[in-house]
Enzyme design. Sequence first.
Site, short mmCIF file in Angstrom:
data_model
loop_
_atom_site.label_atom_id
_atom_site.label_comp_id
_atom_site.label_asym_id
_atom_site.label_seq_id
_atom_site.Cartn_x
_atom_site.Cartn_y
_atom_site.Cartn_z
N CYS A 4 12.63 22.27 15.91
CA CYS A 4 14.33 22.59 16.39
C CYS A 4 14.60 20.86 15.84
O CYS A 4 13.83 19.79 16.21
CB CYS A 4 14.36 22.54 17.64
SG CYS A 4 16.65 22.36 18.40
N HIS A 46 16.97 22.14 25.62
CA HIS A 46 17.29 22.90 24.10
C HIS A 46 17.09 24.29 24.86
O HIS A 46 16.87 25.05 25.75
CB HIS A 46 15.66 23.58 23.82
CG HIS A 46 15.86 24.40 22.78
ND1 HIS A 46 15.89 23.26 21.42
CD2 HIS A 46 16.15 25.58 22.94
CE1 HIS A 46 15.58 24.33 20.16
NE2 HIS A 46 15.53 25.79 21.52
N GLY A 92 28.39 30.36 11.63
CA GLY A 92 27.34 29.55 11.06
C GLY A 92 26.22 28.40 11.77
O GLY A 92 26.54 27.79 11.11
N HIS A 97 20.19 24.72 18.28
CA HIS A 97 20.28 24.02 20.28
C HIS A 97 21.50 23.78 20.39
O HIS A 97 22.35 22.55 19.86
CB HIS A 97 19.04 22.97 19.59
CG HIS A 97 19.14 22.27 20.78
ND1 HIS A 97 18.25 21.26 21.13
CD2 HIS A 97 19.99 21.60 21.78
CE1 HIS A 97 18.12 20.49 21.98
NE2 HIS A 97 19.12 20.67 22.75
N HIS A 99 24.27 22.70 20.83
CA HIS A 99 25.60 21.41 20.24
C HIS A 99 27.31 21.52 20.34
O HIS A 99 27.72 22.18 19.98
CB HIS A 99 25.23 20.66 18.99
CG HIS A 99 25.59 21.41 17.71
ND1 HIS A 99 24.10 22.44 17.61
CD2 HIS A 99 26.10 21.45 16.73
CE1 HIS A 99 24.40 22.72 17.18
NE2 HIS A 99 25.69 22.42 16.16
N HIS A 101 30.37 20.25 18.66
CA HIS A 101 30.68 18.65 17.36
C HIS A 101 32.20 17.89 17.81
O HIS A 101 33.03 18.75 18.73
CB HIS A 101 31.24 19.59 16.13
CG HIS A 101 30.35 20.12 15.78
ND1 HIS A 101 29.47 20.27 14.03
CD2 HIS A 101 29.39 21.56 15.62
CE1 HIS A 101 29.06 20.42 14.19
NE2 HIS A 101 28.40 22.17 14.26
P1 5GP Z 1 25.65 24.33 13.20
O1 5GP Z 1 26.40 24.60 11.84
O2 5GP Z 1 24.81 24.35 14.21
O3 5GP Z 1 26.85 24.54 14.47
O4 5GP Z 1 26.10 22.98 13.11
C1 5GP Z 1 24.88 21.71 13.13
C2 5GP Z 1 24.96 20.45 12.40
O5 5GP Z 1 23.87 19.46 12.32
C3 5GP Z 1 25.38 20.17 10.81
O6 5GP Z 1 26.94 19.77 10.92
C4 5GP Z 1 23.86 19.47 10.41
O7 5GP Z 1 25.22 18.80 8.99
C5 5GP Z 1 23.59 18.86 11.37
N1 5GP Z 1 22.57 18.07 11.45
C6 5GP Z 1 21.65 19.02 10.66
N2 5GP Z 1 20.47 18.40 10.80
C7 5GP Z 1 21.02 17.52 11.03
C8 5GP Z 1 20.08 15.90 10.90
O8 5GP Z 1 19.17 16.37 10.19
N3 5GP Z 1 20.29 14.78 11.20
C9 5GP Z 1 21.46 14.82 11.45
N4 5GP Z 1 22.68 13.75 11.76
N5 5GP Z 1 22.34 15.64 11.44
C10 5GP Z 1 22.06 17.36 11.07
ZN ZN Z 2 15.56 21.80 20.34
#
Ligand code: 5GP
Ligand code: ZN
Length: 111
Positions: A4, A46, A92, A97, A99, A101
């Site tokens: 993860c 997690h 998407g 995990h 989170h 934004h």
């Molecule tokens: P999701 O699409 O799952 O809501 O968002 C995942 C977010 O994690 C994406 O905006 C992506 O740019 C960010 N992300 C993925 N890998 C990394 C990483 O290794 N470091 C950081 N800082 N952000 C990441």
């Molecule tokens: Zn995790």
Amino acid sequence: MENCVFCKIMAGEIPSARVYEDGEIVIFRDIEPKAKIHLLCVPREHFALLSEADDARAALLGRTLQKIGALAPQLGLADGYRLIINQGENAGQSVHHLHIHILGGQTLEWE
Ligand code: 5GP
Ligand code: ZN
């Protein structure tokens, strides 16, 4: 949790630009920012989905929103911000995990 990316970031195995952390959450900059300020607020525990939230996780998420509100000015978000939680395939969600934004630092369009 193995493999993860956010667990690895919180364990310090992958570098990140952290802007806040405490015993429950870490906030760091998204690696591909979609706004002038794009932060990810990640509970240390997690789990992937809101549907996995029991009472303890629900309380954690409530405290997390409260903290975001309190931290906003020091994060450069005094003029407003948008919170997004992507859940599952249609949204998407790429990191499984949970989170939040945090987007701001500019006027945000709404489709
Ligand atoms: P999701 O699409 O799952 O809501 O968002 C995942 C977010 O994690 C994406 O905006 C992506 O740019 C960010 N992300 C993925 N890998 C990394 C990483 O290794 N470091 C950081 N800082 N952000 C990441
Ligand atoms: Zn995790």
